[in-house]
Design a protein around this motif. Structure first.
Motif, mmCIF file in Angstrom:
data_model
loop_
_atom_site.group_PDB
_atom_site.id
_atom_site.type_symbol
_atom_site.label_atom_id
_atom_site.label_comp_id
_atom_site.label_asym_id
_atom_site.label_seq_id
_atom_site.Cartn_x
_atom_site.Cartn_y
_atom_site.Cartn_z
ATOM 1 N N VAL A 118 -26.018 -72.105 7.254
ATOM 2 C CA VAL A 118 -26.746 -71.029 6.592
ATOM 3 C C VAL A 118 -25.780 -69.911 6.235
ATOM 4 C CG1 VAL A 118 -28.629 -69.383 6.818
ATOM 5 C CG2 VAL A 118 -28.805 -71.616 7.936
ATOM 6 N N ALA A 119 -25.720 -69.555 4.971
ATOM 7 C CA ALA A 119 -24.787 -68.526 4.516
ATOM 8 C C ALA A 119 -25.518 -67.405 3.793
ATOM 9 C CB ALA A 119 -23.732 -69.131 3.591
ATOM 10 N N GLY A 120 -25.091 -66.184 4.040
ATOM 11 C CA GLY A 120 -25.638 -65.047 3.319
ATOM 12 C C GLY A 120 -25.100 -64.977 1.903
ATOM 13 N N GLN A 121 -23.872 -65.392 1.730
ATOM 14 C CA GLN A 121 -23.224 -65.372 0.419
ATOM 15 C C GLN A 121 -23.927 -66.339 -0.536
ATOM 16 O OE1 GLN A 121 -20.778 -63.436 -0.563
ATOM 17 N NE2 GLN A 121 -20.325 -64.346 -2.530
ATOM 18 N N PRO A 122 -24.313 -65.891 -1.719
ATOM 19 C CA PRO A 122 -25.021 -66.785 -2.640
ATOM 20 C C PRO A 122 -24.107 -67.667 -3.487
ATOM 21 C CG PRO A 122 -24.957 -64.582 -3.551
ATOM 22 C CD PRO A 122 -24.331 -64.488 -2.185
ATOM 23 N N SER A 123 -22.794 -67.406 -3.446
ATOM 24 C CA SER A 123 -21.872 -68.170 -4.280
ATOM 25 C C SER A 123 -20.627 -68.505 -3.479
ATOM 26 C CB SER A 123 -21.501 -67.369 -5.535
ATOM 27 O OG SER A 123 -20.855 -66.156 -5.169
ATOM 28 N N GLY A 124 -19.716 -69.234 -4.108
ATOM 29 C CA GLY A 124 -18.473 -69.628 -3.458
ATOM 30 C C GLY A 124 -18.355 -71.136 -3.410
ATOM 31 N N GLU A 125 -17.431 -71.685 -4.191
ATOM 32 C CA GLU A 125 -17.290 -73.137 -4.316
ATOM 33 C C GLU A 125 -16.965 -73.792 -2.980
ATOM 34 O OE1 GLU A 125 -14.584 -76.437 -6.736
ATOM 35 O OE2 GLU A 125 -14.391 -74.305 -7.195
ATOM 36 N N LYS A 126 -16.149 -73.147 -2.162
ATOM 37 C CA LYS A 126 -15.701 -73.717 -0.889
ATOM 38 C C LYS A 126 -16.386 -73.055 0.313
ATOM 39 C CE LYS A 126 -12.463 -76.280 -2.855
ATOM 40 N NZ LYS A 126 -12.438 -77.758 -2.775
ATOM 41 N N LEU A 127 -17.537 -72.463 0.098
ATOM 42 C CA LEU A 127 -18.199 -71.657 1.111
ATOM 43 C C LEU A 127 -18.427 -72.410 2.421
ATOM 44 C CD1 LEU A 127 -19.563 -68.963 1.812
ATOM 45 C CD2 LEU A 127 -21.654 -69.821 0.718
#
Length: 200
Positions: free
Chosen positions: A135-144
């Motif tokens: 679960v990530a707060g960041q909505p973007s990022g190819e390598k998240l």
């Protein structure tokens, strides 16, 4: 034990805790039983790279770590040996797993070494799958999610497990965000049901 879920968040009652509960519910609906272990509640010392596990070889002794008697890391490891499947529910911190969860995983060096030495107590474990909801707060990022995925992949390999493709959810940050997304909640439950059904 049917299944074990490792909840990796440092924050009690957050979104990944809720994800762990949803995984437990999904397994229950599919006819299984899952125990949740909150990693934050365990006293875990960091690996000190002492080399003890490189030198300690045995066909029966699983505690190859020099500091195993000083903390609760082994108590978290033990269910992995008997569970039909394991799951992780974790937030993403700076493109990776939270520090307490990663510290515990680092203590898995002892199992990597035992696996490399082909010690029967670990080399002969049945082949199984591991699973994760990230679960990530960041909505973007190819390598998240890539750092967390790779760490989990190589950690579970030590137990003859292959990591299934994680269920990765974005844009879930503030407390209660996941509970506002019934679509995400349904996906987690369905993911757990599939996991259980495929583990038989």
């Amino acid at each position: 034990m049917d299944a074990v879920i490792y909840a990796g968040s440092h924050r009690k009652g957050g979104n990944s805790d809720h994800a762990a509960e949803l995984l437990q519910e999904g397994i229950r609906r599919a006819g299984g039983n899952a125990a949740i272990h909150f990693v934050r509640d365990a006293h875990i010392l960091p690996c000190i790279a002492c080399g003890f596990c490189d030198k300690t070889k045995s066909v029966t002794h699983k505690k190859r770590c020099a500091i195993a008697h000083k903390d609760q890391a082994w108590e978290l490891f033990e269910p992995i040996f008997t569970a039909r499947t394991i799951l992780f529910a974790s937030p993403i911190y700076f493109y990776h797993l939270p520090s307490r969860l990663k510290t515990w995983i680092d203590r898995g060096q002892q199992f990597w070494q035992a696996h490399m030495d082909k010690e029967p107590w670990i080399a002969e474990l049945p082949q199984r799958k591991a699973h994760a909801v990230l679960v990530a707060g960041q909505p973007s990022g190819e390598k998240l999610f890539e750092g967390a995925r790779l760490t989990l992949k190589y950690f579970v390999q030590n137990f003859n497990m292959a990591l299934d493709e994680p269920l990765a959810l974005r844009g879930i940050d503030s407390v209660g965000d996941l509970k506002k997304r019934q679509d995400f909640e349904s996906r987690i439950i369905q993911y757990a049901e599939r996991v259980w059904n495929e583990s038989h």
